[in-house]
Design a protein around this motif. Structure first.
Motif, PDB file in Angstrom:
ATOM      1  N   TYR A   1     -23.118  -5.933  -8.483  1.00 14.90           N
ATOM      2  CA  TYR A   1     -22.082  -6.491  -7.608  1.00 14.90           C
ATOM      3  C   TYR A   1     -20.858  -5.602  -7.705  1.00 14.90           C
ATOM      4  CZ  TYR A   1     -18.012  -9.336  -6.372  1.00 14.90           C
ATOM      5  OH  TYR A   1     -16.836  -9.775  -5.838  1.00 14.90           O
ATOM      6  N   GLU A   2     -20.209  -5.385  -6.554  1.00 13.66           N
ATOM      7  CA  GLU A   2     -18.980  -4.605  -6.524  1.00 13.66           C
ATOM      8  C   GLU A   2     -17.942  -5.327  -5.680  1.00 13.66           C
ATOM      9  OE1 GLU A   2     -19.898  -0.713  -5.060  1.00 13.66           O
ATOM     10  OE2 GLU A   2     -21.113  -0.164  -6.799  1.00 13.66           O
ATOM     11  N   ARG A   3     -16.721  -5.182  -6.108  1.00 12.56           N
ATOM     12  CA  ARG A   3     -15.591  -5.749  -5.372  1.00 12.56           C
ATOM     13  C   ARG A   3     -14.543  -4.649  -5.206  1.00 12.56           C
ATOM     14  NH1 ARG A   3     -13.319 -10.130  -2.387  1.00 12.56           N
ATOM     15  NH2 ARG A   3     -11.083 -10.173  -2.781  1.00 12.56           N
ATOM     16  N   GLN A   4     -14.116  -4.445  -3.966  1.00 16.16           N
ATOM     17  CA  GLN A   4     -13.075  -3.468  -3.685  1.00 16.16           C
ATOM     18  C   GLN A   4     -11.865  -4.164  -3.079  1.00 16.16           C
ATOM     19  OE1 GLN A   4     -14.343   0.158  -1.537  1.00 16.16           O
ATOM     20  NE2 GLN A   4     -16.435  -0.599  -1.752  1.00 16.16           N
ATOM     21  N   GLU A   5     -10.696  -3.820  -3.592  1.00 17.01           N
ATOM     22  CA  GLU A   5      -9.434  -4.281  -3.032  1.00 17.01           C
ATOM     23  C   GLU A   5      -8.665  -3.060  -2.583  1.00 17.01           C
ATOM     24  OE1 GLU A   5      -8.551  -7.407  -2.865  1.00 17.01           O
ATOM     25  OE2 GLU A   5      -9.754  -8.489  -4.347  1.00 17.01           O
ATOM     26  N   LEU A   6      -8.426  -2.938  -1.280  1.00 17.65           N
ATOM     27  CA  LEU A   6      -7.713  -1.784  -0.750  1.00 17.65           C
ATOM     28  C   LEU A   6      -6.420  -2.253  -0.095  1.00 17.65           C
ATOM     29  CD1 LEU A   6     -11.035  -1.456   0.175  1.00 17.65           C
ATOM     30  CD2 LEU A   6     -10.197   0.883   0.315  1.00 17.65           C
ATOM     31  N   GLU A   7      -5.337  -1.611  -0.464  1.00 17.25           N
ATOM     32  CA  GLU A   7      -4.036  -1.906   0.112  1.00 17.25           C
ATOM     33  C   GLU A   7      -3.397  -0.604   0.557  1.00 17.25           C
ATOM     34  OE1 GLU A   7      -1.796  -5.006  -2.333  1.00 17.25           O
ATOM     35  OE2 GLU A   7      -3.330  -4.303  -3.734  1.00 17.25           O
ATOM     36  N   VAL A   8      -2.840  -0.591   1.751  1.00 16.16           N
ATOM     37  CA  VAL A   8      -2.238   0.619   2.286  1.00 16.16           C
ATOM     38  C   VAL A   8      -0.913   0.271   2.955  1.00 16.16           C
ATOM     39  CG1 VAL A   8      -3.474   0.431   4.484  1.00 16.16           C
ATOM     40  CG2 VAL A   8      -2.623   2.655   3.740  1.00 16.16           C
ATOM     41  N   SER A   9       0.034   1.177   2.779  1.00 17.44           N
ATOM     42  CA  SER A   9       1.315   1.090   3.471  1.00 17.44           C
ATOM     43  C   SER A   9       1.464   2.347   4.315  1.00 17.44           C
ATOM     44  CB  SER A   9       2.477   0.979   2.477  1.00 17.44           C
ATOM     45  OG  SER A   9       2.415  -0.225   1.749  1.00 17.44           O
ATOM     46  N   LEU A  10       1.468   2.182   5.627  1.00  8.75           N
ATOM     47  CA  LEU A  10       1.616   3.294   6.553  1.00  8.75           C
ATOM     48  C   LEU A  10       3.088   3.405   6.928  1.00  8.75           C
ATOM     49  CD1 LEU A  10      -1.474   2.635   8.869  1.00  8.75           C
ATOM     50  CD2 LEU A  10      -1.320   4.166   6.903  1.00  8.75           C
ATOM     51  N   GLY A  11       3.684   4.530   6.612  1.00  7.72           N
ATOM     52  CA  GLY A  11       5.119   4.688   6.798  1.00  7.72           C
ATOM     53  C   GLY A  11       5.464   5.636   7.930  1.00  7.72           C
ATOM     54  N   LEU A  12       6.706   5.560   8.363  1.00  7.25           N
ATOM     55  CA  LEU A  12       7.229   6.447   9.397  1.00  7.25           C
ATOM     56  C   LEU A  12       8.711   6.661   9.162  1.00  7.25           C
ATOM     57  CD1 LEU A  12       6.907   8.036  12.042  1.00  7.25           C
ATOM     58  CD2 LEU A  12       7.474   5.920  13.264  1.00  7.25           C
ATOM     59  N   ARG A  13       9.078   7.915   9.179  1.00 12.49           N
ATOM     60  CA  ARG A  13      10.494   8.294   9.097  1.00 12.49           C
ATOM     61  C   ARG A  13      10.728   9.332  10.180  1.00 12.49           C
ATOM     62  NH1 ARG A  13      13.046  12.336   5.081  1.00 12.49           N
ATOM     63  NH2 ARG A  13      15.280  12.010   5.320  1.00 12.49           N
ATOM     64  N   ARG A  14      11.497   8.976  11.190  1.00 10.40           N
ATOM     65  CA  ARG A  14      11.699   9.854  12.340  1.00 10.40           C
ATOM     66  C   ARG A  14      13.131   9.716  12.825  1.00 10.40           C
ATOM     67  NH1 ARG A  14       7.747   8.469  16.927  1.00 10.40           N
ATOM     68  NH2 ARG A  14       9.092   6.622  17.040  1.00 10.40           N
ATOM     69  N   GLY A  15      13.799  10.837  12.983  1.00 15.74           N
ATOM     70  CA  GLY A  15      15.163  10.803  13.488  1.00 15.74           C
ATOM     71  C   GLY A  15      16.089  11.655  12.651  1.00 15.74           C
ATOM     72  N   ALA A  16      17.318  11.184  12.467  1.00 16.30           N
ATOM     73  CA  ALA A  16      18.325  11.921  11.717  1.00 16.30           C
ATOM     74  C   ALA A  16      17.951  11.977  10.240  1.00 16.30           C
ATOM     75  CB  ALA A  16      19.687  11.262  11.893  1.00 16.30           C
ATOM     76  N   PRO A  17      18.507  12.955   9.481  1.00 13.12           N
ATOM     77  CA  PRO A  17      18.175  13.057   8.055  1.00 13.12           C
ATOM     78  C   PRO A  17      18.456  11.793   7.264  1.00 13.12           C
ATOM     79  CG  PRO A  17      19.297  15.036   8.812  1.00 13.12           C
ATOM     80  CD  PRO A  17      19.354  14.064   9.952  1.00 13.12           C
ATOM     81  N   SER A  18      19.381  10.987   7.719  1.00  8.52           N
ATOM     82  CA  SER A  18      19.716   9.757   6.996  1.00  8.52           C
ATOM     83  C   SER A  18      18.738   8.616   7.271  1.00  8.52           C
ATOM     84  CB  SER A  18      21.124   9.299   7.379  1.00  8.52           C
ATOM     85  OG  SER A  18      21.211   9.070   8.781  1.00  8.52           O
ATOM     86  N   THR A  19      17.786   8.843   8.180  1.00  7.92           N
ATOM     87  CA  THR A  19      16.836   7.794   8.534  1.00  7.92           C
ATOM     88  C   THR A  19      15.988   7.409   7.330  1.00  7.92           C
ATOM     89  OG1 THR A  19      16.732   8.641  10.794  1.00  7.92           O
ATOM     90  CG2 THR A  19      14.967   7.145  10.095  1.00  7.92           C
TER      91      THR A  19
END
Length: 918
Positions: free
Chosen positions: A511-529
């Protein structure tokens, strides 16, 4: 993310495992069997065929008869003491790792002919899956079936990935015992992703002492270095090993390779030079005017000549592959707690940093008459544009890293010929790729319209734009970080059910159990974004069973039935987000005579869509150059859309193979395998496919390619939705749109023949000679763009799997000197991207490598200066063979003048390696 519920499930699974181990301990107390030994994936005592003295710089083969009665678990089967029935394992052992000229694990694996450099690669991102490779990593693509269709595991268990794939170089080559590759469908054994096969990275557990390595390699305008140290101890108590490695590879600029060029006329090709130059080309009233060298002002406007245009390299300053640094450490341990109970574990930490120069941006900009530097050609009145390469702005640079770590540990109990094992796995990864100097389109338009010389942009070649304005134009940051977390629980039981006349019937179940968690990020714009993240999770519960039935064996062998084995495996996977699936696999080995085994396998496989494919980090527009066959190969600017697809379904495949392993005489083996893969529902993306217009007719009705007013309307609609331009400068009147989002469009049928051969000759006077050969030949690669589309033969065409790849080595061991001669061959193919149906015959690519290793002093010395040294000299691509010419425009994703998927652009590389063991 329902973490509390998941923790309860994990605790429950762990409790079941520990309870099973407790039962095992009770049983062992009643009937301990010391002869049963211990078993683990990647144990130190490998089968003889793996531990062969393979200083051959090539793989050895585990055939169907190599593992008999031992405790090793070979990749492709969960059953101890048995190779996968019906399938062959290609193994690169420790000696071959040391003899290889590769400094990273991914490059080591890509020396195997069955592995294709298509899709997810540091040097080519123009194929399916390449657009997601934002950190310029590498993954394994067996037979070119797909960059995500091969499962990479560590010591038999799963590895945290970047929500896309696993880069094998998370494990330092110094910390590897061997690599095993099963080029056959394996979802019934391992689950998702194992459609084309599985790669198992087996870490070292047999090292007893300290080993160090230092390597320097040099080529024209390129260099690399490798430094590492590993230490280990083995004994009756168990083993422990830790290895660290640092690798540096410099960038390779396209400016330093003459074959990466837009002007290919001197090679017999076309002229792909761009009119986006510095100085650029004015266009007024439908006519072009080349801006003279040194620029143009209103006073010198008379020098502008109607009907002229500047032509230049369109990809000046672009790297063929990036500068890369690897820092990686891995470790293993085994502790014999009692004569029936072991504790074991493995782990690693890896950080790969990169820096890539993407070249200077080209654009076509409109110049208002208010521009402070405005110049009008004499006699013109209409609107004015300039095609220009923005050399005054910084080279487009992308920097970033992939950082990951993982630990796995468990307990294993042995009793009465059975083993019960349970382990926990936890890992995290962080991907980021930052482009800090993207074009700020509003700032550029404002500077083009400015009447103040201090704030205006100068497009006329005199470089009068102020530093402050240039900084404002190139201040856009784009970053798409991805954070991943993986938790795994595994529990298994393995042993003999009962005995038949042919041998013991063995069972592996778990038996196997997998827990996958992902955070998809985005940083677009001025350097202070600040980056924003979207969080997703997936849970997978799986159960599997595998049985091996030996009908005939040594004890009941008869004529034409010296051995007959059957195997059956089945696995059930239940996903929290994409449904459930059941996949079987069957295998047979038949030995009609000594030294001859005929085998076959059949199974189904699947691949669940990735988080990045379903959701995508973001939706963006990318302005990119496309070679347009309808215009004779002229480069046109198109606009491509990126993003995910919430309606993606799992991919499915049916695989089967048949083969023969023959040992015609001592120390010789020949292995032939015919394989077949039928793949449906393939997830394809076309964001990175800059050759897509060569297949435009096949996309009819899909909406993937739009032209003219339809393209312009689609782009305007996306802009109105708030989707921004992430790269390039949007044309005023776009005429080409490409929908590069992920879709379940494709299906394919692939088949071929693998040939592996080895022979070793030991002489009394001249030492030992060893010959290895490995080749793959595709008999079919037919694919369709859409599920109902006509299957088209793409075998041996550009950016598709090639018909033939092969590698052969001859080594000579004599009195402490090991000499290696290797020949690598990739067959020629057709370039079908030329206009009017024309086809270019691209030549084959054959390179020769030569290496010599000198052993100095006593190889078993325990004191530092008493021996254990080896010095190696390697010449990779000894004859300095250039890649064959490819009549294809350079692209931002690699290739152009040469094919990055089929040829190495480095050229001759000389390397010196020093190893020390004590």
């Amino acid at each position: 993310m329902h973490s509390k519920l998941r923790r309860h499930r994990i605790l429950f699974a762990t409790g079941v495992t520990l309870a099973a181990l407790g039962w095992a301990g009770s049983a062992a107390a009643q009937a301990a069997d010391p002869s049963a030994g211990s078993s683990q994936q990647g144990a130190a005592d490998a089968p003889a065929s793996v531990q062969t003295d393979a200083a051959t710089a090539g793989p050895v083969t585990i055939g169907s008869g190599d593992v008999q009665g031992g405790d090793i678990v070979v990749t492709g089967s969960r059953i101890r003491g048995a190779a996968p029935v019906g399938s062959t394992v290609i193994a690169v052992d420790r000696k071959a790792i040391e003899a290889s000229g590769a400094v990273t694990t991914d490059r080591l694996i890509k020396e195997i002919p069955q592995v294709f450099d298509l899709g997810t690669s540091e040097n080519s991102r123009g194929q399916s899956g390449g657009n997601s490779n934002i950190t310029f990593g590498n993954s394994i693509n067996i037979r070119g079936i797909g960059p995500y269709a091969t499962l990479t595991i560590l010591d038999g268990h799963r590895v945290v990935n970047n929500s896309r794939s696993v880069d094998p170089s998370i494990i330092p080559s110094l910390g590897l015992e061997r690599v095993e590759v099963v080029a056959d469908g394996a979802s019934a054994v391992y689950g998702s992703d194992a459609i084309a096969g599985v790669v198992n990275l087996i870490p070292r557990r047999s090292l007893n002492g300290v080993e160090t390595i230092a390597r320097m390699g040099f080529a024209d305008n390129f260099h690399e270095s490798q430094f590492g140290i590993a230490g280990g101890r083995t004994g009756d108590w168990g083993q422990v090993m830790v290895a660290y490695e640092h690798v540096f590879r410099s960038n390779l600029s396209g400016d330093d390779r003459s074959f990466f060029t837009s002007d290919q006329r001197r090679f017999g090709g076309r002229d792909f030079r761009s009119t986006q130059c510095n100085p650029g080309t004015l266009t007024v009233d439908g006519a072009n005017y080349a801006i003279p060298a040194g620029g143009v002002t209103p006073a010198t406007a008379g020098q502008l000549v109607r009907g002229t245009a500047n032509l230049c390299e369109g990809f000046r300053g672009q790297d063929l592959f990036p500068e890369t640094k690897y820092d990686s450490v891995n470790g293993t341990f085994t502790a014999h707690i009692t004569d029936w109970l072991d504790a074991f574990g493995d782990g690693y930490f890896s950080k790969r940093s990169f820096r890539r120069l993407n070249g200077y941006t080209g654009a076509t900009v409109t110049i208002p008459t208010t521009n402070a530097f405005f110049v009008r050609p004499p006699g013109t009145t209409g609107p004015e544009t300039v095609q220009i390469r923005l050399d005054d702005l910084p080279n487009n640079e992308t920097t970033g890293f992939t950082r990951s770590w993982q630990g796995a540990g468990g307990l294993r109990a042995s009793f009465g010929g059975w083993q019960v094992q349970g382990q926990l796995i936890y890992g995290r990864s962080n991907d980021t790729a930052n482009t800090p100097n993207g074009i700020n389109t509003p700032a550029l338009n404002a500077a083009l319209a400015s009447s103040n010389p201090a704030t205006a942009f100068d497009p006329y070649g005199l470089g009068r734009t102020s530093a402050a304005v240039l900084a404002a134009i190139s201040d856009q940051v784009f970053d798409a970080p991805t954070l991943n977390r993986f938790t795994g629980v595994e529990a298994s039981i393995n042993g003999t059910l009962f005995t038949l006349p042919g041998g013991g019937v063995k069972l592996a179940a778990g038996y196997e159990r997998q827990e996958l968690e992902v955070s998809l990020g985005l940083r677009r714009g001025a350097p202070s974004t600040v980056a924003t993240f979207r969080d997703f999770d997936r849970q997978v519960d799986s159960g599997y069973a595998e049985v091996l039935v030996p009908l005939f064996g040594p004890d009941n062998a008869v004529s034409f039935l010296r051995r007959l084995e059957l195997s059956a495996a089945v696995r059930y996977d239940k996903y929290s987000d994409v449904g459930h699936t059941t996949n079987p696999k069957f295998g047979v080995n038949w030995s009609p005579a000594s030294g001859l085994v005929i085998r076959g396998s059949y199974g189904t496989s699947f691949r669940a869509p990735l988080f990045s494919q379903i959701y995508g980090n973001s939706s963006n527009l990318f302005v990119q150059p496309y070679a347009d066959p309808s215009l004779g190969g002229t480069i046109v600017q198109g606009v491509a859309l990126s993003g995910g697809n919430l309606d993606l379904r799992p991919e499915e495949a049916t695989t089967w193979s048949a083969g023969v392993d023959w040992d015609p005489f001592p120390n010789a083996r020949i292995s032939l395998t015919y394989w077949d893969v039928s793949y449906t529902g393939q997830v394809d993306t076309y964001l990175a496919d800059l050759a897509i217009l060569s297949r435009e007719d096949q996309f009819a009705g899909t909406g993937v390619i739009l032209r003219g007013p339809a393209a312009a309307a689609r782009i305007q609609d996306l802009l109105a939705q708030g989707i921004a331009v992430a790269r390039g400068v949007l044309p005023d009147n776009p005429t080409l749109f490409i929908d590069g989002r992920t879709q379940n469009l494709g299906r394919s049928k692939t088949s071929g023949i693998d040939v592996l051969a080895s022979y070793s000759l030991e002489t009394a006077e001249a030492g030992t000679f060893t010959l290895n050969a490995n080749a793959t030949y595709l008999t079919r690669y037919r694919s369709a763009i859409t599920p109902a589309g006509t299957l088209v033969d793409r075998r041996n065409t550009l950016f598709n799997p090639l018909t033939f790849k092969g590698r052969a080595s001859l080594t000579w061991n004599y009195e402490g000197v090991n000499t290696r001669l290797l020949v690598n061959h990739v067959g020629g193919y057709d370039n079908n991207t030329l206009p009017n149906g024309a086809v270019q015959k691209v030549g084959s690519f054959t390179t020769v490598d030569l290496g010599v290793t000198f052993d100095v002093g006593d190889p078993d010395a325990t004191r530092f200066f008493d021996g254990g040294f080896s010095v190696s000299f390697d010449a990779l691509n000894l004859l300095d063979q250039d890649p064959p010419f490819l009549d294809f425009a350079p692209t931002v994703n690699g290739s152009g003048g040469y094919d990055a998927t089929a040829a190495n652009p480095i050229g001759r590389q000389i390397a010196v390696t020093v190893r020390k063991r004590f």
